[in-house]
Structure formats: C-alpha cells, structure tokens
Design an enzyme around this catalytic site. Structure first.
Site, mmCIF file in Angstrom:
data_model
loop_
_atom_site.group_PDB
_atom_site.id
_atom_site.type_symbol
_atom_site.label_atom_id
_atom_site.label_comp_id
_atom_site.label_asym_id
_atom_site.label_seq_id
_atom_site.Cartn_x
_atom_site.Cartn_y
_atom_site.Cartn_z
ATOM 1 N N LYS A 76 -20.049 11.367 -6.508
ATOM 2 C CA LYS A 76 -19.633 11.760 -5.323
ATOM 3 C C LYS A 76 -18.857 10.623 -4.891
ATOM 4 O O LYS A 76 -19.615 9.397 -4.713
ATOM 5 C CB LYS A 76 -20.360 12.022 -4.115
ATOM 6 C CG LYS A 76 -19.570 12.009 -3.031
ATOM 7 C CD LYS A 76 -18.557 12.975 -2.675
ATOM 8 C CE LYS A 76 -17.875 12.962 -1.471
ATOM 9 N NZ LYS A 76 -16.625 12.424 -1.228
ATOM 10 N N ASP A 78 -16.290 7.948 -2.753
ATOM 11 C CA ASP A 78 -15.931 7.733 -1.521
ATOM 12 C C ASP A 78 -14.395 7.517 -1.292
ATOM 13 O O ASP A 78 -13.983 6.423 -1.539
ATOM 14 C CB ASP A 78 -16.537 6.730 -0.531
ATOM 15 C CG ASP A 78 -16.698 6.728 0.789
ATOM 16 O OD1 ASP A 78 -16.363 7.956 1.212
ATOM 17 O OD2 ASP A 78 -17.086 6.014 1.526
#
Length: 148
Positions: A76, A78
């Site tokens: 993941k 940002d």
C-alpha cells in the site's frame, strides 16, 4: 508487373498452353482484378462507445491475510489513486471520485501522452518515492496544490 509475370510463369508452368492461348498479360490483369475485388472480412465483435470514467474497485480491509498460494498481495503506497484516459491524442487524469486533475498532475499526463496506443484507461497510484523506498504524501500534496 515484372514480378507478377515471373510468379505466373512459375505457377502456370505445368500448363503453358494457357499462356499461349490467353496471353500472359490477360492472365495477369484478370488475376489482379479478382484480387482487388476481394472483400475485407467482417469485423469480429462489437465496437462499443468509449465508457468515460469507470468507478474503480476499492480495497477492502481484512483482519488476516487470506491463506493459499493463489493470492497476490501488493504494498500500500501513500499517494493519490488516479485513472488516466488516453485517446484522440489527449490524456485526462481523474481522481478515484471522477474529478479531473489533469492540471494538477500535468507531468504525469505529459509522460502518459508518450504511450503509443489508440485508446486506454490506466488505473494506478501517483506517488512521490523517497530514497529509502517509502512514499512521501506531504510532498505529493504540495506538488498537486502547486506550492512546490
């Protein structure tokens, strides 16, 4: 035409009487007329209109990693989830909610414009990577807002 004559001479060699009876020029021109009259095969499938913005599938948070070898996991980052639309020589960058942020991500749009394709919709994440491999969302926000 010389290449076609050689082709016909090789191809019709077992039947030279045709060349003598009809003449080579007649055979070549008749064959060329037949080839030019052939029709293009019908297209397979149906061409649909360009869909425009496509609502993206969003990740679902879970407590545990699913078991099994067939799962693909991704890191993941940002950043901003975007959808780039390429077509007709233009690139449009949309947010995940469908807002046009092409001006905010001008560099991304310009780079995507180098992709040689008739049309495409590319779903991805715009990030600013740091030297250590992590992403820096605050720098990305400042660039998107035009303050950097």
């Amino acid at each position: 035409m010389v290449g076609l004559k050689a082709f016909f001479l090789r191809r019709l060699e077992p039947r030279p009487e045709r060349i003598l009876a009809e003449g080579l020029e007649s055979l070549v021109s008749r064959h060329c007329a037949v080839v030019s009259q052939r029709r293009k095969p019908a297209a397979v499938g149906t061409k649909l209109p360009y869909p425009g913005f496509v609502e993206p599938a969003l990740a679902t948070s879970v407590e545990h990693v699913p078991p099994g070898d067939r799962w693909v996991h991704e890191i993941k980052f940002d950043g901003y989830r975007v959808q780039m639309h390429l077509g007709d020589g233009r690139v449009t960058v949309y947010t995940r909610r469908g807002h046009d942020w092409t001006k905010r991500f001008r560099k991304v749009a310009d780079d995507a414009g180098e992709i040689v394709v008739g049309s495409a919709i590319i779903d991805g994440e715009v990030v600013v990577p740091q030297a250590n491999g992590a992403t820096d969302f605050s720098v990305l926000q400042k660039r998107a807002e035009g303050s950097l």
